[in-house]
Enzyme design. Sequence first.
Site, PDB file in Angstrom:
ATOM      1  N   PHE A   1      25.880 -16.405  52.898  1.00  0.00           N
ATOM      2  CA  PHE A   1      27.217 -16.951  53.171  1.00  0.00           C
ATOM      3  C   PHE A   1      28.192 -15.787  53.218  1.00  0.00           C
ATOM      4  CE2 PHE A   1      31.152 -19.041  51.547  1.00  0.00           C
ATOM      5  CZ  PHE A   1      31.202 -20.171  52.343  1.00  0.00           C
TER       6      PHE A   1
ATOM      7  N   GLY B   1      39.154 -11.178  48.977  1.00  0.00           N
ATOM      8  CA  GLY B   1      38.256 -11.973  48.140  1.00  0.00           C
ATOM      9  C   GLY B   1      38.877 -13.336  47.903  1.00  0.00           C
TER      10      GLY B   1
ATOM     11  N   GLU C   1      32.657 -17.665  43.957  1.00  0.00           N
ATOM     12  CA  GLU C   1      33.009 -19.008  44.478  1.00  0.00           C
ATOM     13  C   GLU C   1      34.389 -19.443  43.964  1.00  0.00           C
ATOM     14  OE1 GLU C   1      30.191 -21.933  45.261  1.00  0.00           O
ATOM     15  OE2 GLU C   1      28.522 -20.538  45.403  1.00  0.00           O
TER      16      GLU C   1
ATOM     17  N   THR D   1      33.497 -13.259  51.880  1.00  0.00           N
ATOM     18  CA  THR D   1      34.260 -12.193  51.235  1.00  0.00           C
ATOM     19  C   THR D   1      34.184 -10.884  52.019  1.00  0.00           C
ATOM     20  OG1 THR D   1      33.775 -13.189  49.096  1.00  0.00           O
ATOM     21  CG2 THR D   1      34.489 -10.889  49.069  1.00  0.00           C
ATOM     22  N   GLU D   2      35.297 -10.168  52.064  1.00  0.00           N
ATOM     23  CA  GLU D   2      35.338  -8.845  52.712  1.00  0.00           C
ATOM     24  C   GLU D   2      35.851  -7.828  51.709  1.00  0.00           C
ATOM     25  OE1 GLU D   2      37.580  -9.234  56.327  1.00  0.00           O
ATOM     26  OE2 GLU D   2      36.116 -10.646  57.174  1.00  0.00           O
ATOM     27  N   PRO D   3      35.692  -6.539  52.011  1.00  0.00           N
ATOM     28  CA  PRO D   3      36.203  -5.536  51.058  1.00  0.00           C
ATOM     29  C   PRO D   3      37.690  -5.753  50.753  1.00  0.00           C
ATOM     30  CG  PRO D   3      34.796  -4.486  52.681  1.00  0.00           C
ATOM     31  CD  PRO D   3      34.940  -5.917  53.117  1.00  0.00           C
TER      32      PRO D   3
ATOM     33  N   THR E   1      37.598 -17.413  41.587  1.00  0.00           N
ATOM     34  CA  THR E   1      37.740 -17.011  40.182  1.00  0.00           C
ATOM     35  C   THR E   1      38.323 -18.173  39.360  1.00  0.00           C
ATOM     36  OG1 THR E   1      39.999 -16.235  40.513  1.00  0.00           O
ATOM     37  CG2 THR E   1      38.237 -14.617  40.904  1.00  0.00           C
TER      38      THR E   1
ATOM     39  N   GLN F   1      25.840 -13.566  19.094  1.00  0.00           N
ATOM     40  CA  GLN F   1      26.299 -13.373  17.713  1.00  0.00           C
ATOM     41  C   GLN F   1      25.252 -13.873  16.720  1.00  0.00           C
ATOM     42  OE1 GLN F   1      29.051 -11.716  17.462  1.00  0.00           O
ATOM     43  NE2 GLN F   1      29.233 -11.684  15.234  1.00  0.00           N
TER      44      GLN F   1
ATOM     45  N   ARG G   1      15.006 -16.706  11.412  1.00  0.00           N
ATOM     46  CA  ARG G   1      15.529 -15.466  10.830  1.00  0.00           C
ATOM     47  C   ARG G   1      16.094 -15.729   9.431  1.00  0.00           C
ATOM     48  NH1 ARG G   1      15.554  -9.933  10.867  1.00  0.00           N
ATOM     49  NH2 ARG G   1      17.634  -9.092  10.405  1.00  0.00           N
TER      50      ARG G   1
HETATM   51  C1  LIG Z   1      27.424 -10.988  42.261  1.00  0.00           C
HETATM   52  C2  LIG Z   1      28.375 -11.525  43.290  1.00  0.00           C
HETATM   53  C3  LIG Z   1      27.901 -12.362  44.287  1.00  0.00           C
HETATM   54  C4  LIG Z   1      28.776 -12.846  45.276  1.00  0.00           C
HETATM   55  N1  LIG Z   1      28.276 -13.604  46.311  1.00  0.00           N
HETATM   56  C5  LIG Z   1      29.085 -13.898  47.368  1.00  0.00           C
HETATM   57  C6  LIG Z   1      28.557 -14.522  48.538  1.00  0.00           C
HETATM   58  O1  LIG Z   1      27.368 -14.859  48.619  1.00  0.00           O
HETATM   59  N2  LIG Z   1      29.388 -14.720  49.603  1.00  0.00           N
HETATM   60  C7  LIG Z   1      30.718 -14.377  49.566  1.00  0.00           C
HETATM   61  O2  LIG Z   1      31.404 -14.581  50.551  1.00  0.00           O
HETATM   62  N3  LIG Z   1      31.247 -13.796  48.454  1.00  0.00           N
HETATM   63  C8  LIG Z   1      30.472 -13.538  47.357  1.00  0.00           C
HETATM   64  N4  LIG Z   1      30.989 -12.921  46.246  1.00  0.00           N
HETATM   65  C9  LIG Z   1      32.404 -12.549  46.245  1.00  0.00           C
HETATM   66  C10 LIG Z   1      33.238 -13.364  45.287  1.00  0.00           C
HETATM   67  O3  LIG Z   1      33.396 -14.681  45.742  1.00  0.00           O
HETATM   68  C11 LIG Z   1      34.584 -12.624  45.110  1.00  0.00           C
HETATM   69  O4  LIG Z   1      34.286 -11.470  44.330  1.00  0.00           O
HETATM   70  C12 LIG Z   1      35.642 -13.478  44.461  1.00  0.00           C
HETATM   71  O5  LIG Z   1      36.073 -14.478  45.352  1.00  0.00           O
HETATM   72  C13 LIG Z   1      36.855 -12.675  44.003  1.00  0.00           C
HETATM   73  O6  LIG Z   1      37.317 -11.841  45.016  1.00  0.00           O
HETATM   74  P1  LIG Z   1      37.587 -10.278  44.698  1.00  0.00           P
HETATM   75  O7  LIG Z   1      36.388  -9.754  43.998  1.00  0.00           O
HETATM   76  O8  LIG Z   1      38.007  -9.638  45.947  1.00  0.00           O
HETATM   77  O9  LIG Z   1      38.766 -10.312  43.627  1.00  0.00           O
HETATM   78  P2  LIG Z   1      40.345 -10.427  43.969  1.00  0.00           P
HETATM   79  O10 LIG Z   1      40.586 -11.554  44.886  1.00  0.00           O
HETATM   80  O11 LIG Z   1      40.859  -9.084  44.354  1.00  0.00           O
HETATM   81  O12 LIG Z   1      40.931 -10.826  42.536  1.00  0.00           O
HETATM   82  C14 LIG Z   1      41.149  -9.871  41.496  1.00  0.00           C
HETATM   83  C15 LIG Z   1      41.835 -10.579  40.348  1.00  0.00           C
HETATM   84  O13 LIG Z   1      43.105 -11.094  40.784  1.00  0.00           O
HETATM   85  C16 LIG Z   1      43.167 -12.484  40.531  1.00  0.00           C
HETATM   86  N5  LIG Z   1      43.946 -13.149  41.582  1.00  0.00           N
HETATM   87  C17 LIG Z   1      43.836 -12.989  42.925  1.00  0.00           C
HETATM   88  N6  LIG Z   1      44.705 -13.776  43.580  1.00  0.00           N
HETATM   89  C18 LIG Z   1      45.359 -14.474  42.623  1.00  0.00           C
HETATM   90  C19 LIG Z   1      46.369 -15.469  42.653  1.00  0.00           C
HETATM   91  N7  LIG Z   1      46.883 -15.948  43.814  1.00  0.00           N
HETATM   92  N8  LIG Z   1      46.834 -15.944  41.472  1.00  0.00           N
HETATM   93  C20 LIG Z   1      46.311 -15.504  40.290  1.00  0.00           C
HETATM   94  N9  LIG Z   1      45.344 -14.575  40.209  1.00  0.00           N
HETATM   95  C21 LIG Z   1      44.887 -14.069  41.349  1.00  0.00           C
HETATM   96  C22 LIG Z   1      41.724 -12.961  40.513  1.00  0.00           C
HETATM   97  O14 LIG Z   1      41.568 -14.187  39.794  1.00  0.00           O
HETATM   98  C23 LIG Z   1      41.046 -11.785  39.837  1.00  0.00           C
HETATM   99  O15 LIG Z   1      41.192 -11.900  38.450  1.00  0.00           O
HETATM  100  C24 LIG Z   1      30.147 -12.499  45.217  1.00  0.00           C
HETATM  101  C25 LIG Z   1      30.621 -11.680  44.171  1.00  0.00           C
HETATM  102  C26 LIG Z   1      29.766 -11.188  43.233  1.00  0.00           C
HETATM  103  C27 LIG Z   1      30.309 -10.293  42.152  1.00  0.00           C
END
Ligand SMILES: Cc1cc2nc3c(=O)[nH]c(=O)nc-3n(C[C@H](O)[C@H](O)[C@H](O)COP(=O)(O)OP(=O)(O)OC[C@H]3O[C@@H](n4cnc5c(N)ncnc54)[C@H](O)[C@@H]3O)c2cc1C
Length: 383
Positions: free
Chosen positions: A123, A131, A363, A126-128, A365, A336, A268
């Site tokens: 799926f 998210g 999916e 997500t992009e660099p 945060t 713990q 234990r």
């Molecule tokens: C092991 C792993 C597997 C994954 N698998 C998939 C996959 O199969 N397909 C896919 O598409 N993606 C996948 N992801 C991506 C994942 O869904 C994203 O990492 C996630 O959506 C968060 O995006 P980000 O990492 O860019 O964090 P960011 O969006 O940059 O967020 C950083 C922080 O800011 C907070 N934040 C951001 N916007 C807001 C807001 N409006 N209000 C309050 N807080 C906010 C977030 O909650 C977080 O704490 C995967 C990630 C991991 C680590």
Amino acid sequence: MNLELSEEQTAVRRLARDFVDREITPNVIGWDRAEEVDRSIVKKLGEVGFLGLTIDEEYGGSGGDHLAYCLVTEELGRGDSSVRGIVSVSLGLVAKTIASWGSEEQKRRWLPGLTSGSSLGCFGLTEPGTGSDAGNLATRAVRDGDSYVVNGSKMFITNGTWADVVLLFARSTDAPGHRGVSAFLVPADSPGLTRRAVHGKLGLRGQATAELVLEDVRVPASAMLGPEGKGFAVAMSALAKGRMSVAAGCVGIARAALEAAVAYATEREQFGRTIAHHQLVQELLSDIDVDVDAARLLTWRVADLIDRGEPFATASSKAKLFASEAAVRAANNALQVFGGYGYIDEYPVGKLLRDARVMTLYEGTSQIQKLVIGRALTGVSAF
Ligand SMILES: Cc1cc2nc3c(=O)[nH]c(=O)nc-3n(C[C@H](O)[C@H](O)[C@H](O)COP(=O)(O)OP(=O)(O)OC[C@H]3O[C@@H](n4cnc5c(N)ncnc54)[C@H](O)[C@@H]3O)c2cc1C
């Protein structure tokens, strides 16, 4: 409301427990240390029907309702979240989305392979650079005759290096924000698509996570899933159901933490008796137990809503929010109980904590789930 399982659901749960005991549990530590689940597990998951749950039999599915799906994902999550995630993504996010949005031709092309485990889906949302703010993704699909030419990159894609098909989201019109996004089914061996494994994850080490780079990848116009400009709706509908499956997997993590902690506490000994005699240890165990029950009930409610054709997206966000935070708490409490032994990987609870940690991130945060719930309460969108 009747919470008793039907005969069919009980049988599916027993099948999943046996499968986990036989095919997963003996390998969990080895796969985690090797940073790779044995790929033959995919075929086995297909053979036992776990990659076809809720999909119509005419497309190779094994039928069943969403509660059965939750029962299986809970058991797989109890066994190994890396394996649970393979199913949640290939079946939950990809096959089920093709079943809901696909043309007859798309269903016939992709579903038999995905449900049998002879092929796997990933799926790509997500992009660099995007998210949480997925609607602003930058990958572009430009129409050229009967095809689209796709350029961009995707980050953290579960099953990424293993997948045969990518459910890819790309911007295909100039409409702003999520309105310009369309969904495509892109064969993973398409020329111009390269995949790079992401290593060094805190948990889910056995799972194939990848970065995908698309350079002039040509896909036929018939590869578009759903109408043009509706890609974000496709993604959100997939994630609304996907969050239930993450929640069920988290119930499994919390249950594994509970079972391990109870067994350890009753063996234990410290201060001349088992540590289960110490009331503060009992508090840790009871906190985990309540988390398991509460997370499971929230999750089953989502399954019930889906199976009755009722709206379920907010309930799914609540289940995912609570269950993911509960899984982290449960694994931490179990660690713990294990004391210092919890900190080394010969015992299961350290891995449970590492695996649980990502559940509050992907999916959507925990913060994003709260915004979804807040929007449902107030009618005001914070996005
Ligand atoms: C092991 C792993 C597997 C994954 N698998 C998939 C996959 O199969 N397909 C896919 O598409 N993606 C996948 N992801 C991506 C994942 O869904 C994203 O990492 C996630 O959506 C968060 O995006 P980000 O990492 O860019 O964090 P960011 O969006 O940059 O967020 C950083 C922080 O800011 C907070 N934040 C951001 N916007 C807001 C807001 N409006 N209000 C309050 N807080 C906010 C977030 O909650 C977080 O704490 C995967 C990630 C991991 C680590």
